[in-house]
Design an enzyme around this catalytic site. Structure first.
Site, PDB file in Angstrom:
ATOM      1  N   ASP A   1      81.721  16.304  11.642  1.00  0.00           N
ATOM      2  CA  ASP A   1      81.034  17.375  11.099  1.00  0.00           C
ATOM      3  C   ASP A   1      79.725  16.514  10.328  1.00  0.00           C
ATOM      4  OD1 ASP A   1      80.227  19.985  10.346  1.00  0.00           O
ATOM      5  OD2 ASP A   1      81.459  19.772   8.436  1.00  0.00           O
TER       6      ASP A   1
ATOM      7  N   ARG B   1      95.968  25.541  14.655  1.00  0.00           N
ATOM      8  CA  ARG B   1      96.438  24.397  15.182  1.00  0.00           C
ATOM      9  C   ARG B   1      96.830  24.680  16.388  1.00  0.00           C
ATOM     10  NH1 ARG B   1      94.669  20.414  11.567  1.00  0.00           N
ATOM     11  NH2 ARG B   1      95.444  20.742   9.376  1.00  0.00           N
TER      12      ARG B   1
ATOM     13  N   GLU C   1      89.378  11.076  16.564  1.00  0.00           N
ATOM     14  CA  GLU C   1      89.159  12.037  15.735  1.00  0.00           C
ATOM     15  C   GLU C   1      88.906  13.499  16.457  1.00  0.00           C
ATOM     16  OE1 GLU C   1      89.415  13.554  12.822  1.00  0.00           O
ATOM     17  OE2 GLU C   1      87.580  13.002  11.758  1.00  0.00           O
ATOM     18  N   ASP C   2      89.469  14.555  15.711  1.00  0.00           N
ATOM     19  CA  ASP C   2      89.190  15.875  16.514  1.00  0.00           C
ATOM     20  C   ASP C   2      87.652  16.330  16.492  1.00  0.00           C
ATOM     21  OD1 ASP C   2      89.374  16.076  13.656  1.00  0.00           O
ATOM     22  OD2 ASP C   2      90.628  17.797  13.644  1.00  0.00           O
TER      23      ASP C   2
ATOM     24  N   GLY D   1      94.551  16.939  12.593  1.00  0.00           N
ATOM     25  CA  GLY D   1      93.789  17.566  13.258  1.00  0.00           C
ATOM     26  C   GLY D   1      93.569  17.148  14.752  1.00  0.00           C
TER      27      GLY D   1
ATOM     28  N   PHE E   1      82.111  27.307  12.317  1.00  0.00           N
ATOM     29  CA  PHE E   1      83.386  26.867  12.063  1.00  0.00           C
ATOM     30  C   PHE E   1      84.372  27.289  13.070  1.00  0.00           C
ATOM     31  CE2 PHE E   1      87.676  27.049  10.001  1.00  0.00           C
ATOM     32  CZ  PHE E   1      87.625  25.802   9.260  1.00  0.00           C
ATOM     33  N   ILE E   2      85.117  26.495  13.598  1.00  0.00           N
ATOM     34  CA  ILE E   2      85.857  26.685  14.923  1.00  0.00           C
ATOM     35  C   ILE E   2      87.439  26.180  14.430  1.00  0.00           C
ATOM     36  CG2 ILE E   2      84.128  26.491  16.260  1.00  0.00           C
ATOM     37  CD1 ILE E   2      84.726  23.524  16.820  1.00  0.00           C
TER      38      ILE E   2
ATOM     39  N   ASP F   1      92.176  23.571  12.197  1.00  0.00           N
ATOM     40  CA  ASP F   1      92.863  24.536  11.509  1.00  0.00           C
ATOM     41  C   ASP F   1      91.730  25.204  10.667  1.00  0.00           C
ATOM     42  OD1 ASP F   1      92.695  22.053   9.819  1.00  0.00           O
ATOM     43  OD2 ASP F   1      93.910  23.695   8.402  1.00  0.00           O
TER      44      ASP F   1
HETATM   45  P1  IMP Z   1      83.424  15.639   8.134  1.00  0.00           P
HETATM   46  O1  IMP Z   1      83.763  14.396   7.147  1.00  0.00           O
HETATM   47  O2  IMP Z   1      82.262  16.461   7.350  1.00  0.00           O
HETATM   48  O3  IMP Z   1      82.779  15.012   9.380  1.00  0.00           O
HETATM   49  O4  IMP Z   1      84.540  16.454   8.413  1.00  0.00           O
HETATM   50  C1  IMP Z   1      85.332  16.071   9.378  1.00  0.00           C
HETATM   51  C2  IMP Z   1      86.696  16.714   9.270  1.00  0.00           C
HETATM   52  O5  IMP Z   1      86.513  18.107   8.852  1.00  0.00           O
HETATM   53  C3  IMP Z   1      87.402  16.845  10.537  1.00  0.00           C
HETATM   54  O6  IMP Z   1      88.285  15.818  10.819  1.00  0.00           O
HETATM   55  C4  IMP Z   1      87.984  18.309  10.497  1.00  0.00           C
HETATM   56  O7  IMP Z   1      89.507  18.034   9.969  1.00  0.00           O
HETATM   57  C5  IMP Z   1      87.219  19.119   9.319  1.00  0.00           C
HETATM   58  N1  IMP Z   1      86.452  20.041  10.061  1.00  0.00           N
HETATM   59  C6  IMP Z   1      85.212  19.932  10.324  1.00  0.00           C
HETATM   60  N2  IMP Z   1      84.555  20.855  10.933  1.00  0.00           N
HETATM   61  C7  IMP Z   1      85.636  21.694  11.401  1.00  0.00           C
HETATM   62  C8  IMP Z   1      85.786  23.058  11.717  1.00  0.00           C
HETATM   63  O8  IMP Z   1      84.798  23.734  12.259  1.00  0.00           O
HETATM   64  N3  IMP Z   1      86.860  23.584  12.004  1.00  0.00           N
HETATM   65  C9  IMP Z   1      88.004  23.068  11.196  1.00  0.00           C
HETATM   66  N4  IMP Z   1      87.856  21.684  10.636  1.00  0.00           N
HETATM   67  C10 IMP Z   1      86.762  21.082  10.788  1.00  0.00           C
HETATM   68 MG    MG Z   2      90.231  15.823  11.335  1.00  0.00          MG
END
Ligand code: IMP
Ligand code: MG
Length: 179
Positions: free
Chosen positions: A108, A170, A104-105, A50, A157-158, A164
Site C-alpha cells: 500500500d 482471511r 508480501e500480500d 496476510g 480496501f480489500i 483481513d
Molecule cells: P503498507 O505498509 O502501507 O504498504 O501496508 C501494507 C500492509 O497493510 C499489508 O501487508 C497488509 O497487511 C495491510 N493492507 C494494506 N492494504 C490493505 C487492504 O486493502 N486490505 C487489508 N490489508 C491491507
Molecule cells: Mg501484510
C-alpha cells in the site's frame, strides 16, 4: 459470488480466485527464470499473517531449492495504515549471507515492505528482493522498485485470500472490496 459482511462493513466480489491464480502463475514464472539453476538456497520470507495463502500458492510453483521463513509485522489498524511498522515475530531463520525474496500480500504505502527490506539488509542478507501479490500503485510512494508484482489494484480496501479486516476475511478464496 455475492456480497459479504465482516464486522460492521459490507464487501462485494472483486477479484475471483481464477484471476489470482493466473497472476500467481505469471509471477512465479518470472521468479523461476531468475533463480532456476541457482547454487544457493534462497529464503522465501513470508510476511504473516496476510501473505500466508499467497506464499503457499507461490512456493508450489517454484522450481529451485528454497527455504521458507516467516516474519510478522504490523502497521494496520482497522482499514487504516498507522505508518509505524512493528516486528512482532521472527524472522524464523538467520538471513546472513542469504538471498531473500520477501513474499508480501499487498503493498500500500510501502512502509512495511521498505522497513522489512532495510531490516533484512541490516541483518546481513546478501540480497533482498520484494515479491508482492498485490500493489496499490496510486498509494505506493517509495523510490525502491518492486521486483515482482502479481497484480495491481486501485486504492480501495480489500479482503480475502489472506487479507483481513480486523482479522476476519482471511479465509475467503476470492478477493472482495469495501462497498
Ligand atoms: P503498507 O505498509 O502501507 O504498504 O501496508 C501494507 C500492509 O497493510 C499489508 O501487508 C497488509 O497487511 C495491510 N493492507 C494494506 N492494504 C490493505 C487492504 O486493502 N486490505 C487489508 N490489508 C491491507
Ligand atoms: Mg501484510
Amino acid at each position: 459470488m455475492s456480497s459479504i459482511t465482516l464486522h460492521d462493513k459490507s464487501f462485494r466480489p472483486f477479484i475471483p480466485y481464477e484471476r489470482l491464480e493466473a497472476a500467481i502463475d505469471a509471477v512465479a514464472e518470472k521468479i523461476n527464470s531468475d533463480y532456476e539453476g541457482c547454487e544457493d538456497v534462497p529464503v522465501l520470507m513470508c510476511t504473516l499473517n496476510g501473505a500466508i495463502m499467497f506464499c503457499a500458492e507461490l512456493m508450489k510453483r517454484l522450481r529451485f531449492k528454497c527455504q521458507l521463513s516467516c516474519i510478522k509485522l504490523s502497521s494496520y489498524q482497522g482499514t487504516q495504515s498507522t505508518g509505524t511498522v512493528l516486528t512482532t515475530l521472527g524472522p524464523t531463520c538467520d538471513v546472513k549471507g542469504r538471498r531473500v525474496i520477501i513474499c508480501e500480500d499487498i503493498v500500500d504505502t510501502g512502509n512495511t515492505i521498505i522497513a522489512l527490506q532495510e531490516m533484512l539488509q541490516h541483518q546481513g542478507a546478501a540480497q533482498v528482493r520484494i515479491c508482492t501479490m498485490l500493489l496499490k500503485p496510486e498509494v505506493y510512494d517509495k523510490d525502491v522498485p518492486l521486483d515482482y508484482v502479481a497484480m495491481e489494484v486501485p486504492n480501495a480496501f480489500i479482503v480475502g485470500f489472506g487479507l483481513d479486516y480486523n482479522e476476519l476475511g482471511r479465509n475467503l478464496k476470492d478477493i472482495y472490496v469495501l462497498e
